[in-house]
Scaffold this motif. Sequence first.
Motif, short mmCIF file in Angstrom:
data_model
loop_
_atom_site.label_atom_id
_atom_site.label_comp_id
_atom_site.label_asym_id
_atom_site.label_seq_id
_atom_site.Cartn_x
_atom_site.Cartn_y
_atom_site.Cartn_z
N ARG A 84 -24.87 -29.00 -22.42
CA ARG A 84 -23.43 -28.34 -22.42
C ARG A 84 -23.30 -27.13 -21.63
NH1 ARG A 84 -24.40 -30.10 -27.87
NH2 ARG A 84 -24.90 -28.21 -28.40
N LEU A 85 -24.43 -26.54 -21.52
CA LEU A 85 -24.34 -25.01 -20.82
C LEU A 85 -24.23 -25.23 -19.41
CD1 LEU A 85 -24.84 -21.79 -21.14
CD2 LEU A 85 -27.13 -22.37 -20.73
N THR A 107 -27.34 -17.35 -12.65
CA THR A 107 -26.07 -17.35 -13.20
C THR A 107 -25.40 -16.22 -12.52
OG1 THR A 107 -24.19 -17.46 -14.65
CG2 THR A 107 -26.26 -15.98 -15.23
N GLN A 116 -22.08 -27.18 -18.06
CA GLN A 116 -20.81 -27.72 -17.66
C GLN A 116 -20.08 -26.54 -17.60
OE1 GLN A 116 -20.13 -30.61 -16.97
NE2 GLN A 116 -22.40 -31.19 -17.37
N HIS A 117 -20.49 -25.33 -17.79
CA HIS A 117 -19.82 -23.88 -17.90
C HIS A 117 -19.66 -23.29 -16.34
CE1 HIS A 117 -18.98 -23.39 -22.05
NE2 HIS A 117 -19.79 -24.17 -22.29
N ASP A 118 -18.81 -22.71 -16.17
CA ASP A 118 -18.47 -22.12 -14.78
C ASP A 118 -19.31 -20.75 -14.80
OD1 ASP A 118 -16.63 -23.71 -13.97
OD2 ASP A 118 -14.78 -22.57 -14.68
N ALA A 133 -21.95 -23.10 -26.13
CA ALA A 133 -22.62 -24.42 -25.99
C ALA A 133 -23.47 -24.47 -27.13
CB ALA A 133 -23.79 -23.94 -24.65
N ARG A 136 -12.86 -28.79 -14.21
CA ARG A 136 -13.65 -28.29 -12.82
C ARG A 136 -12.78 -28.62 -11.60
NH1 ARG A 136 -18.33 -26.16 -12.81
NH2 ARG A 136 -19.58 -26.13 -14.74
N THR A 169 -21.15 -17.69 -23.57
CA THR A 169 -21.22 -18.72 -23.20
C THR A 169 -22.35 -19.57 -24.13
OG1 THR A 169 -20.53 -18.16 -21.00
CG2 THR A 169 -21.49 -20.33 -21.01
#
Length: 107
Positions: free
Chosen positions: A36-37, A90, A39-41, A104, A10, A100
Amino acid sequence: MGKPTADPLRTASQKAARLVWNHSTHLSGLIPILERLCQHDGIQTVTPGVIGRAKGHCPKMQLRVSVPIRGGYKVIARQGKTVQEVFILTTLPQDQLETTLAIAMRC
């Protein structure tokens, strides 16, 4: 104690999504997947919702994109005979969100 290290995935302008804790109960194993999800862009807010019962039995945890909502999607999490709604705000399109979610769940 030293400074916390920055996540190399990031940049300074990006930060992890927010996981909303508005219920005291969740499906077992769901919260680590949602963390964990986050943390995704492209993921902004993840909110677990109502827990219910299903007629069918799902032996493993499943996350399935259900319907679009304003600013994101509603996801259905299933395990055993228990179902929980998860609302994800999102900017990702549905196919990328499904990818995604799969990533995750694998980690």
